[in-house]
Design a protein around this motif. Structure first.
Motif, PDB file in Angstrom:
ATOM      1  N   ALA A 170       0.832  -1.202   0.000  1.00  0.00           N
ATOM      2  CA  ALA A 170       0.000   0.000   0.000  1.00  0.00           C
ATOM      3  C   ALA A 170       0.871   1.258   0.000  1.00  0.00           C
ATOM      4  O   ALA A 170       0.557   2.231  -0.683  1.00  0.00           O
ATOM      5  CB  ALA A 170      -0.927  -0.006   1.195  1.00  0.00           C
TER       6      ALA A 170
ATOM      7  N   THR B 256       6.702   2.134   4.571  1.00  0.00           N
ATOM      8  CA  THR B 256       5.841   3.075   5.273  1.00  0.00           C
ATOM      9  C   THR B 256       6.615   3.649   6.454  1.00  0.00           C
ATOM     10  O   THR B 256       7.529   3.007   6.969  1.00  0.00           O
ATOM     11  CB  THR B 256       4.551   2.384   5.724  1.00  0.00           C
TER      12      THR B 256
ATOM     13  N   PRO C 218       6.180   5.627  10.331  1.00  0.00           N
ATOM     14  CA  PRO C 218       5.162   5.878  11.359  1.00  0.00           C
ATOM     15  C   PRO C 218       4.721   7.331  11.326  1.00  0.00           C
ATOM     16  O   PRO C 218       5.516   8.224  11.042  1.00  0.00           O
ATOM     17  CB  PRO C 218       5.879   5.551  12.674  1.00  0.00           C
TER      18      PRO C 218
ATOM     19  N   TRP D   9      -4.114  12.283  12.296  1.00  0.00           N
ATOM     20  CA  TRP D   9      -2.913  11.545  11.931  1.00  0.00           C
ATOM     21  C   TRP D   9      -3.297  10.607  10.785  1.00  0.00           C
ATOM     22  O   TRP D   9      -4.468  10.377  10.514  1.00  0.00           O
ATOM     23  CB  TRP D   9      -2.387  10.736  13.119  1.00  0.00           C
TER      24      TRP D   9
ATOM     25  N   PRO E 120      -9.122   3.553   2.588  1.00  0.00           N
ATOM     26  CA  PRO E 120      -7.829   2.957   2.247  1.00  0.00           C
ATOM     27  C   PRO E 120      -7.577   2.987   0.748  1.00  0.00           C
ATOM     28  O   PRO E 120      -8.513   3.044  -0.051  1.00  0.00           O
ATOM     29  CB  PRO E 120      -7.954   1.525   2.748  1.00  0.00           C
TER      30      PRO E 120
ATOM     31  N   ARG F 276      -1.868   3.418  17.312  1.00  0.00           N
ATOM     32  CA  ARG F 276      -2.897   4.446  17.238  1.00  0.00           C
ATOM     33  C   ARG F 276      -4.138   3.842  16.629  1.00  0.00           C
ATOM     34  O   ARG F 276      -4.052   2.986  15.754  1.00  0.00           O
ATOM     35  CB  ARG F 276      -2.450   5.558  16.295  1.00  0.00           C
ATOM     36  N   ALA F 277      -5.257   4.296  17.066  1.00  0.00           N
ATOM     37  CA  ALA F 277      -6.509   3.835  16.471  1.00  0.00           C
ATOM     38  C   ALA F 277      -7.483   4.986  16.448  1.00  0.00           C
ATOM     39  O   ALA F 277      -7.473   5.837  17.347  1.00  0.00           O
ATOM     40  CB  ALA F 277      -7.079   2.670  17.279  1.00  0.00           C
ATOM     41  N   GLU F 278      -8.271   5.033  15.416  1.00  0.00           N
ATOM     42  CA  GLU F 278      -9.328   6.028  15.362  1.00  0.00           C
ATOM     43  C   GLU F 278     -10.607   5.343  14.921  1.00  0.00           C
ATOM     44  O   GLU F 278     -10.616   4.568  13.969  1.00  0.00           O
ATOM     45  CB  GLU F 278      -8.983   7.145  14.378  1.00  0.00           C
TER      46      GLU F 278
ATOM     47  N   ARG G 277      -9.550   2.915  11.988  1.00  0.00           N
ATOM     48  CA  ARG G 277      -8.332   3.227  11.278  1.00  0.00           C
ATOM     49  C   ARG G 277      -7.221   3.011  12.294  1.00  0.00           C
ATOM     50  O   ARG G 277      -7.204   3.661  13.332  1.00  0.00           O
ATOM     51  CB  ARG G 277      -8.398   4.699  10.865  1.00  0.00           C
ATOM     52  N   VAL G 278      -6.298   2.093  12.063  1.00  0.00           N
ATOM     53  CA  VAL G 278      -5.266   1.823  13.067  1.00  0.00           C
ATOM     54  C   VAL G 278      -3.883   1.895  12.431  1.00  0.00           C
ATOM     55  O   VAL G 278      -3.726   1.733  11.216  1.00  0.00           O
ATOM     56  CB  VAL G 278      -5.447   0.426  13.732  1.00  0.00           C
ATOM     57  N   GLU G 279      -2.903   2.154  13.298  1.00  0.00           N
ATOM     58  CA  GLU G 279      -1.516   2.141  12.840  1.00  0.00           C
ATOM     59  C   GLU G 279      -0.725   1.257  13.785  1.00  0.00           C
ATOM     60  O   GLU G 279      -0.927   1.337  15.004  1.00  0.00           O
ATOM     61  CB  GLU G 279      -0.954   3.564  12.838  1.00  0.00           C
TER      62      GLU G 279
ATOM     63  N   HIS H 215       5.133  -0.489  13.321  1.00  0.00           N
ATOM     64  CA  HIS H 215       6.026  -0.207  12.191  1.00  0.00           C
ATOM     65  C   HIS H 215       5.512   0.918  11.308  1.00  0.00           C
ATOM     66  O   HIS H 215       6.135   1.250  10.305  1.00  0.00           O
ATOM     67  CB  HIS H 215       6.198  -1.454  11.325  1.00  0.00           C
ATOM     68  N   GLY H 216       4.366   1.432  11.643  1.00  0.00           N
ATOM     69  CA  GLY H 216       3.815   2.510  10.830  1.00  0.00           C
ATOM     70  C   GLY H 216       2.876   2.041   9.730  1.00  0.00           C
ATOM     71  O   GLY H 216       2.445   2.840   8.917  1.00  0.00           O
ATOM     72  N   LEU H 217       2.598   0.739   9.705  1.00  0.00           N
ATOM     73  CA  LEU H 217       1.632   0.258   8.706  1.00  0.00           C
ATOM     74  C   LEU H 217       0.241   0.690   9.146  1.00  0.00           C
ATOM     75  O   LEU H 217      -0.107   0.578  10.315  1.00  0.00           O
ATOM     76  CB  LEU H 217       1.692  -1.269   8.619  1.00  0.00           C
ATOM     77  N   ARG H 218      -0.524   1.192   8.161  1.00  0.00           N
ATOM     78  CA  ARG H 218      -1.854   1.697   8.491  1.00  0.00           C
ATOM     79  C   ARG H 218      -2.921   0.788   7.873  1.00  0.00           C
ATOM     80  O   ARG H 218      -2.846   0.448   6.689  1.00  0.00           O
ATOM     81  CB  ARG H 218      -1.998   3.132   7.987  1.00  0.00           C
TER      82      ARG H 218
ATOM     83  N   LEU I 294      -5.861  -1.325   3.223  1.00  0.00           N
ATOM     84  CA  LEU I 294      -4.547  -0.839   3.636  1.00  0.00           C
ATOM     85  C   LEU I 294      -4.421   0.620   3.200  1.00  0.00           C
ATOM     86  O   LEU I 294      -4.712   0.963   2.054  1.00  0.00           O
ATOM     87  CB  LEU I 294      -3.441  -1.660   2.969  1.00  0.00           C
ATOM     88  N   PHE I 295      -3.966   1.443   4.133  1.00  0.00           N
ATOM     89  CA  PHE I 295      -3.709   2.839   3.793  1.00  0.00           C
ATOM     90  C   PHE I 295      -2.274   2.993   3.311  1.00  0.00           C
ATOM     91  O   PHE I 295      -1.396   2.218   3.699  1.00  0.00           O
ATOM     92  CB  PHE I 295      -3.912   3.728   5.019  1.00  0.00           C
ATOM     93  N   ALA I 296      -2.024   4.004   2.520  1.00  0.00           N
ATOM     94  CA  ALA I 296      -0.662   4.268   2.053  1.00  0.00           C
ATOM     95  C   ALA I 296       0.169   4.803   3.218  1.00  0.00           C
ATOM     96  O   ALA I 296      -0.352   5.452   4.104  1.00  0.00           O
ATOM     97  CB  ALA I 296      -0.686   5.287   0.943  1.00  0.00           C
TER      98      ALA I 296
END
Lengths: 262, 467
Positions: A63, A191, A193, A203, B366, B401-403, B426-428, B431-434, B465-467
């Motif tokens: 992605a 990706t 963070p 965010w 996503p 993180r989660a929204e 929406r979670v991260e 590792h920064g994967l969203r 999956l988000f970018a």
């Protein structure tokens, strides 16, 4: 030296001269990405009418790499139509390209034609065909996994087609390792963070760790890039991700002694 | 031996008889292929199962040297392939069919139908056994006998359908046929005295046919959106290859190129066998072409180029594989974009209105969406709170993180809308994967909890999956 040999030599010299002239005269138009350091390394921006490769080392980074390719396409397309070519099975691996997701990134789904090729041969053929059509803003080819078919010959074909028409070719390779090719630039995208922000702040904007691992005409580098959907360009990450609102004075007082006692 | 004779009887007459089971589907297929072959005589061919074909030869006769010669050539060719043929020509299909059930080779001029059929037995009308038997019991042996009675009497006894067939056989009523295919708007064909088999000759013939077709269409200012090339093999097989285009085609070179692409990409290549003795090019869905100023307006030029490119790709890999998306007014994420063939919907996309994004917001949908959401194992802090950890494709992710939740209810008013309400997050991860995941079903309202026993946990799914 006999006349025939002189003749051959002269012909070869002429051919080399012509090739070199073609290379020199071929002045690539460049489109700035918006990220100043990267643009400086790229000598002004991403070259149009050339082949660029974007790699995602693993499927879960697909992605992020897709987002990067979409960003590049948005930069080079200049409101002209785009073609996205993909293999049939790629949808199951990392999901289909979502039109609402594209719109959220600031791209207009109206301008996108999606081609679902039955196999890689057809995909390459279609890409070469599409690159010959100068009405397009860009051709994106998504190839999943390792393959023998994307060798130097195949990438040379794409490069030549792109040079001929001035259409930019963006090759997205997911779960693949870089191999020799004739690409102008090659990127490895992961990706990154999201910055630490206060809970009430937004965010999740695309934040990518883009590594330029090959650049035919310059240096390489590695940057954190943020895609700005509203401005439709990349940018440096915000320098200070801390909340802008000042914290109340009495709170700071309370925090002070606690830190000391720890 | 005769039709309808019991097998035991036939065996008694001829002890060495070899019996084969009737294969009705194979018979139907054969009839279809004969009908394909008959396309060379007229575009209007109708099936008359189980063993008949009706050809509307109005206006085609002069091309084959008259009715007698036409019938002769059809019968000769079919007989040469080992078929038994009985043919007749009359002013309508029912009359001709009535005739050729009894005699072969009759040609009835207009107005003489009644005289021609009246001497034939009633069975020739092709009615059911009960009707034929009933007529015979009533002493009506020939069609002439039946025609001499009052129509109301016949209708009262045998039904209106039979009376209509009778009137048609006598030439009093018209009997339109139901052709298998819509007749094309333009047809050009080429016959070869010597069958052709090599690719270059076939390609050259197609090119010259394309030029002829374009010339014919240009006289009326038209262009075609569907092109069909029919290859008639000497052994009677017919191969039809069709190409669709988004814009009406008016250029022979374009037609030529489309067919070249299509022929190259065929999964079962064109097999000339002993050669093709005829190639036909037909144009359908023709439209009046509006001439546009092409050189000055770059936009028109670009659109032309793009639709030509789409046509070429579609000719090679199929029109359904080249798609554009139109927005659908729905909240259900997987239905939000409707993929449609690009060839026919390119114009519609330019007027489509996609929901505008909110300025300053991060992407809320996503970039990559799974057509089929994938089940994940989730540990959530509180029952209806955001996930704390989850396992997707055998890899564990810790949520940083989660929204959410963004609650999306299914469309219960649709037949396929009977789903549970989804709570999207929406979670991260670390590792920064969203990711975009959802909990399927509301705790207290949609998931039925048993009186005593373990709590029913809702299922979680990974949707994008988000970018």
């Amino acid at each position: 030296m006999t006349g025939a040999r002189m003749d051959t030599l002269a012909r070869l010299r002429g051919r080399i001269a012509r090739l070199e002239a073609a290379n020199g005269a071929h002045d690539l138009r460049r489109v700035a990405l918006g990220h100043d350091e990267a643009d400086a390394v790229l000598q002004g921006g991403l070259a149009t009418g050339a082949l660029h490769e974007v790699f995602a080392e693993a499927g879960r980074q697909a992605a992020a790499a897709t987002g990067f390719v979409c960003g590049l396409a948005a930069r080079v397309a200049a409101r002209r139509p785009l073609i996205w070519i993909r293999q049939d099975f790629a949808e199951r691996e990392a999901g289909a390209l979502s039109m609402s997701g594209l719109a959220e990134l600031g791209l207009d789904p109206c301008r996108l034609v999606v081609v679902r090729a039955p196999d890689l041969d057809h995909a390459l053929r279609t890409a070469a065909d599409a690159l010959a059509c100068d009405a397009l803003g860009g051709v994106m080819l998504e190839v999943w996994g390792e393959t023998q078919k994307l060798d130097l010959v195949a990438s040379r074909k794409l490069t030549l087609a792109a040079q001929e028409s001035g259409v930019t070719a963006l090759l997205l390779r997911v779960a693949a390792t870089p191999e020799p090719s004739t690409a102008e630039t090659r990127w490895m995208v992961r990706t990154a963070p999201s910055p630490v922000v206060a809970p009430w702040m937004a965010w999740g904007a695309p934040r990518l760790d883009a590594e330029l691992i090959r650049n035919r005409h310059g240096q390489t580098g590695r940057w954190i890039m943020e895609w700005m959907p509203d401005a439709c360009r990349f940018s440096e990450p915000a320098a200070d991700p801390q909340p802008v609102a000042a914290a109340p004075a009495h709170r700071a007082h309370q925090a002070e002694p606690r830190r000391r006692s720890a | 031996m005769s039709l309808g004779q019991p097998l035991a009887n036939a065996r008694a007459v001829c002890p060495d008889l070899v019996a084969h089971e009737a294969d009705l589907t194979a018979d139907a297929r054969l009839l279809e292929s004969i009908a394909d072959w008959c396309d060379r005589f007229t575009p209007l061919v109708a099936l008359d199962p189980p063993d008949g074909l009706s050809l509307d030869i109005t206006g085609c006769v002069h091309l084959f040297g008259g009715e007698t010669k036409l019938m002769q050539s059809v019968c000769d060719a079919l007989t040469a392939h080992g078929l038994t043929v009985s043919a007749a020509i009359a002013s309508n299909a029912v009359c001709a069919r009535t005739l050729n059930r009894q005699v072969h080779g009759r040609i009835v001029p207009d107005g003489e139908e009644a005289a021609a059929v009246s001497a034939l037995p009633v069975a020739a009308l092709g009615g059911s056994d009960a009707i034929t038997l009933g007529l015979r019991r009533a002493g009506l042996k020939t069609i002439g006998d039946v025609a001499s009675r009052g129509r109301n009497e016949i209708t009262a006894r045998f039904g209106a359908a039979f009376t209509r067939v009778l009137a048609q056989a006598l030439g009093e009523a018209d009997a339109p046929i139901n052709p298998r295919k819509v007749p094309p708007d333009y047809i050009v064909d080429k016959r070869f005295a010597e069958p052709i088999a090599t690719d270059t000759v076939i390609a050259a013939s197609l090119s010259s046919l394309a030029a002829m077709l374009v010339a014919a269409m240009a006289q009326q200012g038209k262009g075609a959106r569907r092109l069909e090339a029919c290859f008639f093999r000497t052994d009677g097989l017919v191969r039809i290859i069709a190409v669709d285009t988004g814009q009406p085609v008016t250029d022979a070179a374009v037609i030529d190129r489309l067919f070249r692409e299509r022929l190259e990409a065929l999964s079962d290549p064109l097999d000339p066998g002993f050669g093709f003795d005829m190639i036909r090019l037909a144009a359908g869905r023709s439209e009046i072409v509006v001439q546009q100023q092409r050189d000055l307006d770059a936009h028109v030029h670009d659109n032309d180029e793009l639709s030509a490119l789409i046509d070429r790709i579609a000719a090679r890999i199929g029109g359904k594989r080249v798609v554009v998306h139109l927005p659908v007014d729905t909240h259900v994420p997987e239905r939000a974009a409707l993929p449609l063939p690009a060839q026919h919907n390119l114009a519609a996309t330019s007027t489509a209105n996609w929901p505008a994004r909110h300025d300053g917001e991060p992407p809320l949908r996503p970039l990559r969406l799974f057509a089929r959401p994938e089940a994940i194992q989730v540990i959530a802090g509180v029952p209806d709170g955001p996930p704390a950890r989850f396992v997707w494709r055998r890899a564990a992710h810790a949520v940083v993180r989660a929204e959410g939740p963004e609650r999306i209810a299914m469309e219960w008013w649709r037949p396929d809308g009977q789903g549970l309400t989804r709570d999207y997050f929406r979670v991260e991860d670390e590792h920064g994967l969203r990711f975009w995941l959802y909990r399927d079903g509301l705790y207290d309202r949609e998931l039925e909890q048993p009186e005593n026993g373990p709590l029913v946990q809702p299922l979680w799914y990974m949707h994008g999956l988000f970018a």
